[in-house]
Scaffold this active site. Structure first.
Site: not given
Ligand code: BES
Ligand code: ZN
Ligand code: ZN
Length: 464
Positions: A245, A320
């Site tokens: 991140k 996902r």
């Protein structure tokens, strides 16, 4: 906090009166108090007032907005929480009194496990007495539902140092045992033999094995012939993986990335405790997402549970990957409807902020309408986004069936389109990234884990 129905009012207690009109208070208060409240009543925007001595409250319930009552409950709770053991609420109808009790209970949540002086910090209120026309069944159902919301909040608030993928499965298993529904936990070996490539890929950088929890609540009197499958994203911590991140603080809240898992498990727990006649199955894929030595890498091609190949172009789009396998696994139940809840995209947060979840999918409009209505009723809100196939083209890969990354815009929708590929049945995707975890308290939703989606989906499945 316990809810308790009482038959008669005792004076000299902390009493909250719910009133549609000032005359509802006649005979219930001293003349001085009555005149005092009457003065405030003229104010259009008045929601609640406390008496000068501070222990009588009046909540104006004239507008049929139950959330105003929940919020007024938060305010009264905030005033009383550290001073009194018992509070009484009186008046209104059953719906309004339940709304008050709901707001009051939700406001009383605290996560104190890690404080040395937890006892000192604990709210003192132990009992909310209900004086009015209200049934014991309504009271029990509400108490159970809020207990499940508390559980969801607890899990979201727990750091990964405690709540890793194995512990998350343990929590769900223990709850299933306590409430009495089936929980089967698949460990790494079983996940490998099932070839859940997405879940295994995300787990590759971790020291801790993944889990896949299968929850089933199947009452004999279920109204639906085919089950409804609820899938929850269980990323117990999201560093982004090798695509670490990028910005300061963007990892600080990522213990909450299993919010979808908490929501779905807690929803089923509430349905089961209240014996709602609906057959539901919960699927919770869980892992952390870390840049370990063997972590999956941008450029990797992964073969998923259903055989689809995925080119990974950002390891931070891990939700996902694990959801895809769970959604494909859901097909074997030939469900009436598949719903997932996930803290899936920053795009969802940027689009609508923290006050609503975002829904999208290909299920019939009537499901979305009912979901929206449940959101309005509970104020655990959801707003539908478009879901046209045009967005799918952004997921084309040069070397595999799909890539796990769409274009720079509308990331919440390309993520939804990615997931849709794996589902063969009517499908609703709910992105809860906004409301699942709050840095600034929003009334009774509090700070930290909110349990967003639990009251929404409980209401939706109950009304279905
Ligand atoms: N868990 C995050 C999404 C998220 C962001 C939840 C902020 C709550 C608050 C998710 O796994 C993620 O990293 N998504 C990426 C996807 C992107 C790489 C396509 C995002 O939204 O930036
Ligand atoms: Zn991520
Ligand atoms: Zn994530």
């Amino acid at each position: 906090m316990k809810l308790n129905i009482i038959k008669s009012l005792q004076k000299n207690k902390n009493i909250v009166f719910l009133a549609d009109k000032i005359d509802d208070l006649k005979g219930k208060l001293s003349n001085d108090d009555f005149n005092y409240f009457r003065k405030y009543w003229k104010d259009e925007d008045m929601q609640y007032v406390k008496s000068t001595n501070g222990y009588i409250f009046v909540v104006k319930t004239i507008k049929k907005d139950l959330d105003k009552i929940r919020r007024a409950a938060f305010s009264t709770h905030d005033t009383l929480k550290k001073h009194y053991k018992e509070v009484t609420v009186s008046g209104g109808n059953s719906e309004k009194m339940l709304a008050f009790a709901e707001g009051f209970l939700l406001s009383d949540y605290q996560f104190l496990k890690y404080f040395k002086d937890a006892d000192k910090r604990r709210n003192t209120i132990k009992k909310l007495e209900l004086h009015g026309t209200i049934t014991q069944k309504d009271v029990n159902d509400l108490q159970n539902l809020i207990e499940s919301v508390y559980w969801a909040r607890d899990m979201v608030n727990e750091p990964v140092s405690f709540l890793d993928a194995v512990q998350l499965a343990e929590e769900i298993k223990a709850k299933g045992k306590a409430t009495n529904y089936k929980v089967e936990v698949l460990g790494k070996g079983k996940i490998e033999s099932l070839k859940m490539g997405g879940l295994l890929a995300v787990n590759k950088g971790s020291e801790i094995p993944p889990t896949f929890s299968i929850i089933e609540y199947k009452p004999k009197n279920a109204k639906n012939k085919k089950p409804i499958v609820l899938v929850g994203k269980g990323v117990v911590y999201d560093t982004g993986g090798l695509s670490l991140k990028p910005t300061a603080h963007s990892m600080d809240l990522m213990k909450s990335d299993m919010g979808g898992a908490a929501t779905m498990a807690a929803t089923i727990d509430a349905l089961a405790k209240n014996k709602i006649p609906v057959h539901v199955i919960g699927l919770i894929p869980a892992t952390d997402n870390r840049p370990g030595k063997t972590a999956y890498a941008p450029g990797d091609v992964i073969t998923m549970f259903d055989g689809t190949t995925i080119e990974v172009l950002n390891t931070d789009a891990e939700g996902r990957m694990i959801l895809a396998d769970a959604l494909a696994y859901a097909n074997k139940y030939e469900p009436e409807l598949v719903i997932d809840a996930a803290t899936l995209t920053g795009a969802a947060v940027r689009a609508l902020g923290t006050k609503t979840s975002i829904s999208m999918g290909n299920a019939k409009d009537v499901y979305f309408r009912k979901l929206y209505q449940s959101g309005q009723k509970t104020n655990d809100k959801v707003f539908r986004f478009p879901f046209w196939d045009e967005w799918k083209s952004e997921l084309k890969s040069d070397i595999a069936d799909m890539k796990n990354l769409g274009g720079p815009n509308a990331g919440m929708i390309t993520a939804g389109k990615f997931l849709e590929h794996f589902v063969k049945y009517p499908y609703i995707h709910i992105d809860i990234a906004g409301p699942a975890f709050l840095e600034t308290a929003n009334s009774y939703n509090g700070k930290g884990g909110t349990g967003a989606g639990v009251r929404l989906l409980y209401q939706f499945l109950k009304d279905l």
